[in-house]
Design a protein around this motif. Structure first.
Motif, short mmCIF file in Angstrom:
data_model
loop_
_atom_site.label_atom_id
_atom_site.label_comp_id
_atom_site.label_asym_id
_atom_site.label_seq_id
_atom_site.Cartn_x
_atom_site.Cartn_y
_atom_site.Cartn_z
N SER A 219 1.23 1.21 -9.59
CA SER A 219 0.60 0.57 -10.74
C SER A 219 -0.30 1.62 -11.41
CB SER A 219 -0.22 -0.65 -10.30
OG SER A 219 -0.85 -1.24 -11.41
N TYR A 220 0.20 2.24 -12.46
CA TYR A 220 -0.53 3.32 -13.11
C TYR A 220 -1.62 2.76 -14.02
CZ TYR A 220 3.43 6.00 -11.41
OH TYR A 220 4.38 6.56 -10.60
N PRO A 221 -2.74 3.46 -14.17
CA PRO A 221 -3.84 2.98 -15.04
C PRO A 221 -3.38 2.82 -16.48
CG PRO A 221 -4.56 4.81 -13.65
CD PRO A 221 -3.08 4.73 -13.51
N THR B 146 0.83 -1.21 0.00
CA THR B 146 0.00 0.00 0.00
C THR B 146 0.86 1.26 0.00
OG1 THR B 146 -1.76 -1.15 1.18
CG2 THR B 146 -1.80 1.25 1.25
N PRO C 79 -1.54 0.65 -5.66
CA PRO C 79 -2.50 1.33 -6.54
C PRO C 79 -2.27 2.83 -6.50
CG PRO C 79 -3.56 0.68 -4.50
CD PRO C 79 -2.19 0.06 -4.46
#
Length: 237
Positions: free
Chosen positions: A15-17, A9, A152
């Motif tokens: 982790s990019y979109p 976390t 994320p």
């Protein structure tokens, strides 16, 4: 939450979109043109940089967050290194060439030995001239195994808040409640200055032979250490 989940976390690796993927190779000569790089900087690029990729473009149209005048977009640049590390002047040169805040992913090694490091500076518009950008010092994560799980994208209300959330992960001191990013960075800089003063005082103490002088220096050293503790303690206000 387990230790592994907490580590993921709060990982500096994000982790990019996929929608934000840009994936465009950035030629070094374009950076030279837009930054006015001198021969020394060009030599550093040649010696240390294999390739620069404009990897992700975090913008209202790619991640559905509103822009702010201070942070209209955030760019993620991926740099494959030839050397084991990268001189900060190379990053400053790239930041000078690109008129948006940037976070850098540095990559070195291959296969199981591949490692990644996140690096960034607090890049903000000058109060005196909004067309100019001002940089803080650079902050960096440790070198991490390239294949570790990524966190994320942090939750944020706008691009400015997202940029701050990403930078907070790189800054070595814990964020105090209610403390702005600018204030946190100022505290980091003060702590670094104070740490150097502690090191100098400790060196003087080790070299001093006269007892009275050693007593004086030791008292100064204790005070400097206390002042440093006040700066790095996250609970202080």
């Amino acid at each position: 939450m387990s230790a592994a989940e907490r580590a993921k976390t709060h990982s500096p690796l994000i982790s990019y979109p996929q929608k934000a993927a840009f994936g465009r190779v950035l030629p070094k000569n374009k950076i030279y043109e837009h930054s006015g790089a001198n021969n020394r900087l060009k030599d550093l690029f040649v010696e240390q940089v294999e390739q620069i990729v404009w990897q992700y473009k975090l913008a209202p149209e790619t991640i559905n967050l509103p822009a702010r005048a201070s942070v209209p977009e955030v760019q993620i640049f991926s740099i494959q290194l030839k050397a084991t590390d990268l001189h900060q002047d190379v990053l400053r040169c790239i930041d000078a060439a690109v008129q948006f805040p940037i976070l850098f992913e540095l990559h070195r090694g291959q296969g199981e030995r591949a490692q990644t490091k996140m690096v960034g500076t607090y890049k903000r518009r000058s109060e005196a001239d909004a067309s100019r950008w001002v940089l803080s010092g650079y902050f960096a994560s440790d070198w991490l195994p390239a294949g570790i799980p990524r966190a994320p994208l942090p939750l944020a209300l706008d691009m400015a808040a997202l940029y701050e959330a990403l930078l907070f992960r790189l800054i070595p001191l814990a964020h105090r409640s209610g403390e702005s990013l600018a204030d946190l960075i100022a505290r980091v800089e003060q702590a670094e200055t104070k740490r150097r003063e502690v090191e100098k005082a400790a060196s003087r103490l080790a070299k001093e032979k006269q007892f009275n002088r050693k007593v004086q220096i030791n008292a100064t050293l204790r005070m400097l250490k206390y002042e440093l503790e006040q700066l790095v303690d996250q609970e202080r206000t």
